[in-house]
Design an enzyme around this catalytic site. Sequence first.
Site, mmCIF file in Angstrom:
data_model
loop_
_atom_site.group_PDB
_atom_site.id
_atom_site.type_symbol
_atom_site.label_atom_id
_atom_site.label_comp_id
_atom_site.label_asym_id
_atom_site.label_seq_id
_atom_site.Cartn_x
_atom_site.Cartn_y
_atom_site.Cartn_z
ATOM 1 N N GLU A 36 28.067 28.973 33.131
ATOM 2 C CA GLU A 36 29.190 28.302 32.496
ATOM 3 C C GLU A 36 30.383 29.247 32.637
ATOM 4 O O GLU A 36 30.274 30.413 32.247
ATOM 5 C CB GLU A 36 28.842 28.099 31.012
ATOM 6 C CG GLU A 36 29.679 27.058 30.370
ATOM 7 C CD GLU A 36 29.413 26.931 28.875
ATOM 8 O OE1 GLU A 36 28.305 27.294 28.415
ATOM 9 O OE2 GLU A 36 30.343 26.484 28.185
ATOM 10 N N ARG A 263 14.497 35.689 28.635
ATOM 11 C CA ARG A 263 15.754 36.297 29.063
ATOM 12 C C ARG A 263 15.649 37.812 28.995
ATOM 13 O O ARG A 263 14.785 38.351 28.304
ATOM 14 C CB ARG A 263 16.922 35.790 28.222
ATOM 15 C CG ARG A 263 16.865 36.162 26.752
ATOM 16 C CD ARG A 263 17.788 35.279 25.925
ATOM 17 N NE ARG A 263 19.179 35.540 26.172
ATOM 18 C CZ ARG A 263 20.055 34.627 26.635
ATOM 19 N NH1 ARG A 263 19.679 33.423 26.915
ATOM 20 N NH2 ARG A 263 21.313 34.938 26.783
ATOM 21 N N LYS A 273 27.198 36.433 25.609
ATOM 22 C CA LYS A 273 28.607 36.315 25.996
ATOM 23 C C LYS A 273 29.518 36.312 24.783
ATOM 24 O O LYS A 273 30.583 36.903 24.803
ATOM 25 C CB LYS A 273 28.808 35.005 26.757
ATOM 26 C CG LYS A 273 28.788 35.181 28.250
ATOM 27 C CD LYS A 273 29.259 33.910 28.901
ATOM 28 C CE LYS A 273 28.171 33.345 29.767
ATOM 29 N NZ LYS A 273 28.385 31.974 30.189
#
Length: 569
Positions: A36, A263, A273
């Site tokens: 994104e 992850r 983020k």
Amino acid sequence: MNEANTSPTNFIRNIISEDVKNNKNNGHVVTRFPPEPNGYLHIGHAKSICLNFGIANDYEGGKCHLRFDDTNPSKEDVEYMDAIIEDVKWLGFEWGNNLFHASDYFEQLYDYAVQLIKLGKAYVCSLNADEIREYRGTLKEPGKNSPFRDRTVQENLDLFQKMRNGEFEEGEHVLRAKIDMASPNLNMRDPAIYRIKKVSHHRTGDKWCMYPMYDFAHGLSDSIEGITHSICTLEFEDHRPLYDWILDELGVTCHPQQIEFARLNLQYTELSKRKLIELVKEKIVEGWDDPRLPTLIGLRRRGYPSSAIRNFCDRIGVSKKDSRIEFEMLEDCVRDELNQHAPRVMCVLDPLKVIITNYPEGKTEELDIPNHPQNPDMGTREVPFSREIFIEKDDFLEDPPKKFFRLAPGREVRLRSAYYITCNEVIKDDQTGKIKELRCTYDPLTKGGSSPDGRKVKATLHWVSAAHGLDVDVRLYDRLFTVPNPSGEKEGTDFTDFINPDSLVKLSACKIERSIIGKQPGTTFQFERQGYFCMDTKDTTTDKVVFNRTATLRDTWAKIAPKADHVTR
Ligand code: ATP
Ligand code: MG
């Protein structure tokens, strides 16, 4: 070659190899990396990039798409998109013509939404956000049907068209999938699939005033692109039933298989983020490319080679189990790589003048020194030696404790690749009493750093000729946080409470040998005895060279950690 054959295998590769063997998807393998564009990529993304692109490279005819998941225009930016492209290239991967944007599919996605409405599988809901939350129920309690759930298909089509036309305000209506308000999986309780957002999009401009939700856009984008294996992180496991539901209800021909993996979490840093954005916005760091950040642009500026990051991603492997990887593992990969390839130079970070009293005034010798101790292919360089040199301040002690083998009054040591010197006199400042310079003598018979009579010395110091050395700025970077898991450290604390106050130390007037002249910013050297240092690509000018410490020679954190811990508690 139908089997993965270059990278270490893992459960995902096993699934794919099995699919290829069974000729599922006609034996094709198509993956994607779907960032994104709302921030810079970090080393966690590198794990996903290496996995997805690595798989595509390892299977015959395999492809990996780079797709921007740009469905939320309020947080997205072209700056991020450009940076992501740069970063993936830098990591060493290519996508050929396969660069896509979810926004390219907005028209198609709209048609899919209309189709769902026609199938009686989606409805326009006019509850407000609070009410929707209230109706959703909880993990323990089922939700309640929205009073708008039974709108007719025609009514829904009408309202949805009007949403698109911009006839409503944000929050007035949403389009929801009609699934099951009693599902134990909250994602299946009639999730929103379109919301009104009167924001222009960096690619589609003002064409749209409503945008698809991630869950709706993502699976369909995968399907439109013919992705075979949609690999994502574990937090999407609970979204998989929705992913499958949407594709099943629409009866699309391509139904990719979603596979989740754990992850990457890394000690002493943050890989979210949102948190990285906070560090940048609050100016806790000096920008996205601050070498203390785990962003790819930051690590690159710090001097981490992309090959070291790829090796790291191979070494950590892929599994379904959450873990937090030790920072040393990353640093070890960086050291392994740099130890092999970084040319050696001498740089004195904290200089102390040494005058070699028996060396002729005005004389300069050019010493030929290898650029790499084990690799003759890397050649040699000329390093000037003269009567006045600098050594490291902490390589001398006037009153040395037992285990200090470096220079001290009356003691002989080796200057790297030069001569043996003996300290005879310590000159101090009259006023402050601080050591100003040392007077030493050298032994001309020890040229090159060894004595013909076999005399041994216990220390070798790096040095720089005073008249020939250059002044440079050096930035010593250390871990950004003092604790391994800053956001999970203690209840009631915030991750920013654990910023390491010593994560950046700026030095100036360090003395470096002049062989670095003409070298490109971005080159990483080993400063003998100090560590690896990369010539800064941003702040280096023709007048001033700046170096960033990439890594120390070996892990020194173990010694420092208890002290740093103490500072913040
Ligand atoms: P964040 O949660 O920090 O906002 P994100 O996952 O939303 O990050 P995206 O741009 O959506 O960021 O990520 C693109 C891809 O990278 C996704 O497939 C995501 O699963 C993967 N990814 C993100 N963070 C990690 C990580 N720490 N380890 C492995 N893969 C990751
Ligand atoms: Mg995401």
